[in-house]
Design an enzyme around this catalytic site. Structure first.
Site, PDB file in Angstrom:
ATOM      1  N   ASP A 196      -0.349   5.047   0.789  1.00  0.00           N
ATOM      2  CA  ASP A 196      -0.707   6.012   1.842  1.00  0.00           C
ATOM      3  C   ASP A 196      -0.654   5.381   3.226  1.00  0.00           C
ATOM      4  OD1 ASP A 196      -1.374   8.432   0.410  1.00  0.00           O
ATOM      5  OD2 ASP A 196      -3.021   7.280  -0.456  1.00  0.00           O
ATOM      6  N   ASP A 209       0.870  -1.173   0.000  1.00  0.00           N
ATOM      7  CA  ASP A 209       0.000   0.000   0.000  1.00  0.00           C
ATOM      8  C   ASP A 209       0.917   1.236   0.000  1.00  0.00           C
ATOM      9  OD1 ASP A 209      -2.258   1.733   0.502  1.00  0.00           O
ATOM     10  OD2 ASP A 209      -1.590   1.784   2.597  1.00  0.00           O
TER      11      ASP A 209
HETATM   12  C1  XBP Z   1      -5.712   5.843   0.736  1.00  0.00           C
HETATM   13  C2  XBP Z   1      -6.877   6.621   0.360  1.00  0.00           C
HETATM   14  C3  XBP Z   1      -6.717   7.745  -0.546  1.00  0.00           C
HETATM   15  C4  XBP Z   1      -5.959   8.930  -0.015  1.00  0.00           C
HETATM   16  C5  XBP Z   1      -6.191  10.119  -0.882  1.00  0.00           C
HETATM   17  O1  XBP Z   1      -6.140   4.547   1.137  1.00  0.00           O
HETATM   18  O2  XBP Z   1      -7.987   6.315   0.755  1.00  0.00           O
HETATM   19  O3  XBP Z   1      -8.009   8.195  -0.843  1.00  0.00           O
HETATM   20  O4  XBP Z   1      -6.418   9.246   1.293  1.00  0.00           O
HETATM   21  O5  XBP Z   1      -5.849   9.853  -2.217  1.00  0.00           O
HETATM   22  P1  XBP Z   1      -5.151   3.284   1.028  1.00  0.00           P
HETATM   23  P2  XBP Z   1      -6.837  10.219  -3.428  1.00  0.00           P
HETATM   24  O6  XBP Z   1      -3.884   3.672   1.705  1.00  0.00           O
HETATM   25  O7  XBP Z   1      -5.884   2.202   1.787  1.00  0.00           O
HETATM   26  O8  XBP Z   1      -4.970   2.934  -0.416  1.00  0.00           O
HETATM   27  O9  XBP Z   1      -7.400  11.580  -3.149  1.00  0.00           O
HETATM   28  O10 XBP Z   1      -5.963  10.195  -4.655  1.00  0.00           O
HETATM   29  O11 XBP Z   1      -7.925   9.183  -3.439  1.00  0.00           O
HETATM   30 MG    MG Z   2      -3.071   2.977   3.473  1.00  0.00          MG
END
Ligand code: XBP
Ligand code: MG
Length: 252
Positions: free
Chosen positions: A12, A10
């Protein structure tokens, strides 16, 4: 013989600390530019994060503020487009950092001949920029982003797609995640999963994870092992041997 052939990460909250000082700030700047009064605080953003995908997060929030559906249908995509550009700029400005221990682990995996992939709910508009800038030279063979799947995490689609593109059985692939939503997606795709929590996810229900740590750890500064249901024997450093034992123990 090693069971581990690839690791799908992952982005983020896992590879990078991107939410509090990256995405949250970009959402707020977009609201400001659009003349909207909304500002997401550090604590409030933790609750908002439970809705994955930035556009869905904006849309859900606007709905809670009583914004009618037709207006949301226009506003949420426009706000999110601008937010994506603002996030890319924050990445360029160095506002987002790689989590400690990530570069060590990626280097060890590459040295061991392990293949690397990414499965994120985030948008390609900033993801590729971030990977190029913060992890240059790391050969991610597949990068599945939120805008190419119909269903965001905790739906398994992103991980299923990553494993398909790697052309490997799920039993040969480990996932590294930071949240309950990510764990649900990875476990749903049949992947053995290590969760490395952060400030926003430490209180998530991670009972399906084979291994839970509060950091990637270094030999001289091991992380805390919060759960080791897979029996990896991890001493606080997430390394190739640990991920190999995790995969050998099976999915979850
Ligand atoms: C990450 C997210 C993303 C980010 C924002 O979740 O939910 O929406 O917060 O990015 P994970 P975007 O780590 O579970 O993949 O605005 O590009 O969606
Ligand atoms: Mg994440």
């Amino acid at each position: 013989m090693s069971a581990l052939e690839a690791v799908v990460f992952d982005v983020d909250g896992t590879l990078v600390d991107s939410e509090r000082d990256g995405h949250r700030v970009a959402f707020n700047l977009a609201f400001e530019e659009f003349g909207l009064p909304y500002r997401w605080g550090v604590e409030e953003y933790g609750r908002l994060l439970r809705t994955t995908g930035g556009q869905r997060r904006i849309d859900g929030y606007l709905a809670d503020q009583g914004v009618p559906e037709d207006e949301r249908g226009r506003l949420a995509p426009a706000l999110h487009r601008r937010k994506t550009a603002l996030m890319s700029a924050l990445v360029e400005e160095g506002k987002v950092g790689v989590r400690p221990g990530v570069k060590r682990l990626l280097g060890e995996l590459a040295d061991a001949g392990c293949r690397l992939g990414v499965a994120t709910t985030g948008s390609r508009g900033w993801v590729e920029r971030l990977l190029e800038r913060l992890l240059p030279g790391v050969a991610f063979e597949v990068v599945v982003c939120g805008d190419e799947v119909d269903e965001r995490k905790p739906h398994p689609e992103a991980f299923v797609l990553a494993v398909e593109r790697l052309k490997l059985p799920a039993g040969a692939v480990a996932a590294v995640e930071d949240s309950a939503e990510g764990l649900g997606a990875a476990a749903g795709a049949g992947l053995a999963t290590a969760v490395v929590v952060n400030g926003y996810t430490a209180d998530h229900d991670l009972s399906r994870a084979g291994l839970v740590l509060d950091g990637f750890g270094e030999a001289d500064r091991p992380a805390r092992v919060l759960a080791d249901r897979a029996g990896t024997g991890c001493g606080g450093v997430l390394d190739v041997a640990t991920l190999d034992r995790l995969v050998a123990a099976g999915p979850g």
